[in-house]
Every structure is written in structure tokens, then in C-alpha cells.
Motif scaffolding. Structure first.
Motif, short mmCIF file in Angstrom:
data_model
loop_
_atom_site.label_atom_id
_atom_site.label_comp_id
_atom_site.label_asym_id
_atom_site.label_seq_id
_atom_site.Cartn_x
_atom_site.Cartn_y
_atom_site.Cartn_z
N LEU A 134 -0.06 16.47 16.41
CA LEU A 134 -0.81 15.31 16.13
C LEU A 134 -0.65 14.74 14.84
CD1 LEU A 134 -2.56 13.07 17.70
CD2 LEU A 134 -4.79 14.57 16.87
N TRP A 135 0.05 13.57 14.82
CA TRP A 135 0.25 12.74 13.49
C TRP A 135 -0.51 11.83 13.60
CZ3 TRP A 135 3.41 8.47 12.34
CH2 TRP A 135 4.14 8.01 13.29
N LEU A 136 -0.50 11.05 12.11
CA LEU A 136 -0.88 9.61 12.07
C LEU A 136 -0.53 9.28 10.45
CD1 LEU A 136 -3.48 9.79 9.64
CD2 LEU A 136 -4.56 11.08 11.47
N HIS A 137 -0.89 8.06 10.40
CA HIS A 137 -0.69 7.42 8.86
C HIS A 137 -1.68 6.84 8.31
CE1 HIS A 137 0.50 3.14 9.73
NE2 HIS A 137 0.30 3.13 8.38
N THR A 138 -2.27 6.81 7.12
CA THR A 138 -3.42 6.06 6.52
C THR A 138 -2.55 5.67 5.19
OG1 THR A 138 -5.36 6.12 5.62
CG2 THR A 138 -4.03 7.92 5.17
N ASN A 139 -3.16 4.54 4.72
CA ASN A 139 -2.78 4.00 3.42
C ASN A 139 -3.86 3.69 2.69
OD1 ASN A 139 -3.67 1.38 4.19
ND2 ASN A 139 -1.82 0.87 5.18
N THR A 140 -3.49 3.11 1.42
CA THR A 140 -4.41 3.06 0.24
C THR A 140 -5.37 1.86 0.58
OG1 THR A 140 -2.71 1.81 -0.78
CG2 THR A 140 -3.30 4.24 -1.52
N ILE A 141 -5.05 1.01 1.63
CA ILE A 141 -6.21 0.09 1.96
C ILE A 141 -7.17 0.30 2.84
CG2 ILE A 141 -6.34 -2.33 2.99
CD1 ILE A 141 -3.69 -2.98 2.36
N ALA A 201 0.73 -1.23 0.15
CA ALA A 201 -0.10 0.06 -0.06
C ALA A 201 0.93 1.27 0.00
CB ALA A 201 -0.88 -0.12 1.20
N ILE A 202 0.37 2.44 -0.62
CA ILE A 202 1.00 3.61 -0.44
C ILE A 202 0.51 4.37 0.99
CG2 ILE A 202 1.33 5.98 -1.20
CD1 ILE A 202 2.69 3.62 -2.87
N ALA A 203 1.59 4.35 1.91
CA ALA A 203 1.15 5.23 2.99
C ALA A 203 1.42 6.64 2.92
CB ALA A 203 1.99 4.46 4.26
N THR A 204 0.68 7.29 3.92
CA THR A 204 0.72 8.90 3.88
C THR A 204 0.80 9.22 5.35
OG1 THR A 204 -0.36 9.09 1.55
CG2 THR A 204 0.00 10.97 3.14
N ILE A 205 1.69 10.04 5.77
CA ILE A 205 2.00 10.50 6.97
C ILE A 205 1.02 11.83 6.93
CG2 ILE A 205 3.41 11.43 8.86
CD1 ILE A 205 3.59 8.43 8.31
N LEU A 206 0.37 11.99 7.87
CA LEU A 206 -0.32 13.67 7.94
C LEU A 206 -0.22 14.06 9.63
CD1 LEU A 206 -2.59 11.50 6.27
CD2 LEU A 206 -3.40 13.78 5.54
N GLU A 207 -0.15 15.40 9.41
CA GLU A 207 -0.28 15.89 10.90
C GLU A 207 -1.15 17.18 10.84
OE1 GLU A 207 3.61 19.18 10.49
OE2 GLU A 207 4.12 17.13 11.41
N CYS A 208 -1.49 17.23 12.16
CA CYS A 208 -2.11 18.55 12.70
C CYS A 208 -1.63 19.28 13.61
CB CYS A 208 -3.62 17.83 13.16
SG CYS A 208 -4.86 19.21 13.62
N ARG A 209 -1.76 20.48 13.82
CA ARG A 209 -0.87 21.50 14.62
C ARG A 209 -1.93 22.31 15.57
NH1 ARG A 209 4.87 21.00 14.93
NH2 ARG A 209 5.43 19.97 12.91
N CYS A 210 -3.01 22.03 15.47
CA CYS A 210 -4.02 23.01 16.27
C CYS A 210 -5.47 22.27 16.54
CB CYS A 210 -4.47 24.40 15.67
SG CYS A 210 -5.03 24.38 14.03
N VAL A 231 2.40 15.31 4.92
CA VAL A 231 3.77 15.86 5.12
C VAL A 231 4.94 14.56 4.56
CG1 VAL A 231 3.53 17.04 6.98
CG2 VAL A 231 3.96 14.80 7.42
N ARG A 232 4.32 13.28 4.37
CA ARG A 232 5.41 12.46 3.92
C ARG A 232 4.47 11.30 3.31
NH1 ARG A 232 9.70 9.26 8.03
NH2 ARG A 232 10.99 8.30 6.35
N GLN A 233 5.20 10.72 2.31
CA GLN A 233 4.58 9.46 1.51
C GLN A 233 5.65 8.12 1.53
OE1 GLN A 233 2.58 9.91 -2.36
NE2 GLN A 233 0.89 9.54 -1.21
N MET A 234 5.23 7.05 1.66
CA MET A 234 6.02 5.85 1.52
C MET A 234 5.37 4.65 0.88
SD MET A 234 6.79 5.50 5.50
CE MET A 234 6.60 7.12 5.61
N LEU A 235 5.95 3.63 0.73
CA LEU A 235 5.52 2.19 0.35
C LEU A 235 5.67 1.37 1.68
CD1 LEU A 235 4.59 0.34 -2.04
CD2 LEU A 235 6.93 -0.46 -2.23
N GLU A 236 4.39 0.84 1.83
CA GLU A 236 4.22 0.01 2.77
C GLU A 236 4.09 -1.58 2.28
OE1 GLU A 236 1.47 -0.50 6.86
OE2 GLU A 236 1.22 1.18 5.46
N LEU A 237 5.05 -2.18 2.74
CA LEU A 237 5.09 -3.67 2.21
C LEU A 237 5.05 -4.76 3.43
CD1 LEU A 237 5.31 -5.67 -0.47
CD2 LEU A 237 7.78 -5.47 -0.04
#
Length: 204
Positions: free
Chosen positions: A147-154, A17-26, A171-177
Motif C-alpha cells: 500500500l503506497w501513498l504520496h504526501t508533500n510539504t503542503i 512542494a517536496i513530495a515523498t512516496i511512502l509504502e506499507c507492507r503489512c 522510499v522516494r522523494q521529488m519536487l512537485e510543481l
């Protein structure tokens, strides 16, 4: 079959899957979002019983193959959910748990939203929005600035849009295997049919 450059074979027995890191600052501004149902309660659950927690994790996450925690085994799961840095909130519909939000506060100044979701019956009802509003207010009431999390294409196809509307930015993206958790026996083979199974021996 010839494919354009950039395609990479995934080994049999794996999921990708393609994983995406997201963050929230407020925290959200204004008044808290109202609950769409008078039966909903979003409450902190300290040190939940192992079987109850695993059942809820499966109830919310099986459709999206939430395997990471389940792959640890009972002793490690119990240690994790009993750790003081793990903060668990649950959405109850009456007395029935229907949603999970789990924070990891082990990193100073930051919190990870490790798990967040509702059961399939509550998707599209406003339950996730109700949960996220309360969760953000709780998290930013602590001594954190991110506050941050990661979600992916599944994950649910609307997850990315939901998180961005809630105030998160990618803020960032990567391949999750990973090894296919259905082949490891963590889920039934019929789980997450949107993700095909490719057997190591070539049978699917």
C-alpha cells in the motif's frame, strides 16, 4: 540577493512542494484501535454522488490544496469515482461525513492511497488513527502486498510522522510543481494561507 547553490526560482503562478512516496507492507497487528467517539463510523461508500463527493473532498482537502482531482472536471471525476478500481471509505460523525480515504486498486498486487484526511476540527482527536487502522486492515485483506501513498510539504505538518507511525516507510522523494489552483479558480484565494500566491504579472 545572493543565495547558496541549490536554490531554484519557482515561476510566478506556480506552487511547489517536496513530495515523498511512502509504502506499507503489512497490516497492523493486535486488536483494532477503538474509536474515541461512539458517533464515529468508518464505512465504504460505493459510487458516491458527484456533488456529495466533491463537497467532502473540498471539506477535507482545501487547507492543503488537494487540486489534482478537482482539475479534471465533473465528467472525469464522476468516471473515476464510479470505476470499480476506486474504493472510497468515509468517516462519519453521526450522519455527517468528516473524513475521506480513497484507494486505487488498478495496479495488480498494489494499492495506492490517493486521498486520506479528516476535517480540521478532528485533527488531533484520534479520528485519523481510527481511520487508518481500519483502512490498513481492509487493504491488506485484499490481494495486495504493498500500500503506497504520496504526501508533500503542503500537507499537515504532522502528516509524515503520522504515516510513519502507521507503518509506512519513505522510499522516494521529488519536487512537485503545478499551476497554483487558486489562480485557476479551483479554490478561493484565501485557501491555504501558508502557501503564498505569486501572480504571473508580479502582483501577490
Amino acid at each position: 540577493m545572493t543565495l547558496p547553490d541549490g536554490f531554484t526560482d519557482i515561476p510566478p503562478g506556480k506552487i511547489a512542494a517536496i513530495a515523498t512516496i511512502l509504502e506499507c507492507r503489512c497490516a497492523p497487528s493486535g486488536e483494532p484501535a477503538p474509536a474515541a467517539s461512539p458517533n464515529w463510523r468508518f464505512e465504504r461508500v460505493d459510487r458516491p454522488e458527484l456533488g456529495w463527493y466533491v463537497a467532502l473532498l473540498r471539506k477535507v482537502g482545501t487547507a492543503h490544496l488537494w487540486y489534482q482531482r478537482l482539475s479534471l472536471g465533473d465528467a472525469a471525476i464522476a468516471a473515476k469515482i464510479g470505476n470499480e478500481a476506486t474504493v472510497i471509505h468515509v468517516l462519519f460523525d453521526g450522519d455527517t461525513p468528516m473524513g475521506l480515504a480513497e484507494l486505487d486498486l488498478s495496479e495488480p498486487g498494489s494499492a495506492e492511497l490517493v486521498y486520506f484526511g479528516v476535517v480540521s476540527d478532528l485533527v488531533g482527536t484520534g479520528a485519523a488513527r481510527f481511520m487508518m487502522d481500519r483502512l490498513l486492515r481492509f487493504a491488506f485483506g485484499l490481494d495486495i502486498d504493498r500500500l503506497w501513498l504520496h504526501t508533500n510539504t503542503i500537507d499537515h505538518p504532522k502528516a509524515m510522522g503520522f504515516y510513519r507511525r502507521a507503518g509506512f516507510s519513505p522510499v522516494r522523494q521529488m519536487l512537485e510543481l503545478a499551476d497554483d489552483p487558486r489562480l485557476l479558480g479551483l479554490f478561493d484565494r484565501e485557501s491555504a494561507p501558508q502557501v503564498p500566491i505569486f501572480e504571473p504579472n508580479g502582483r501577490d
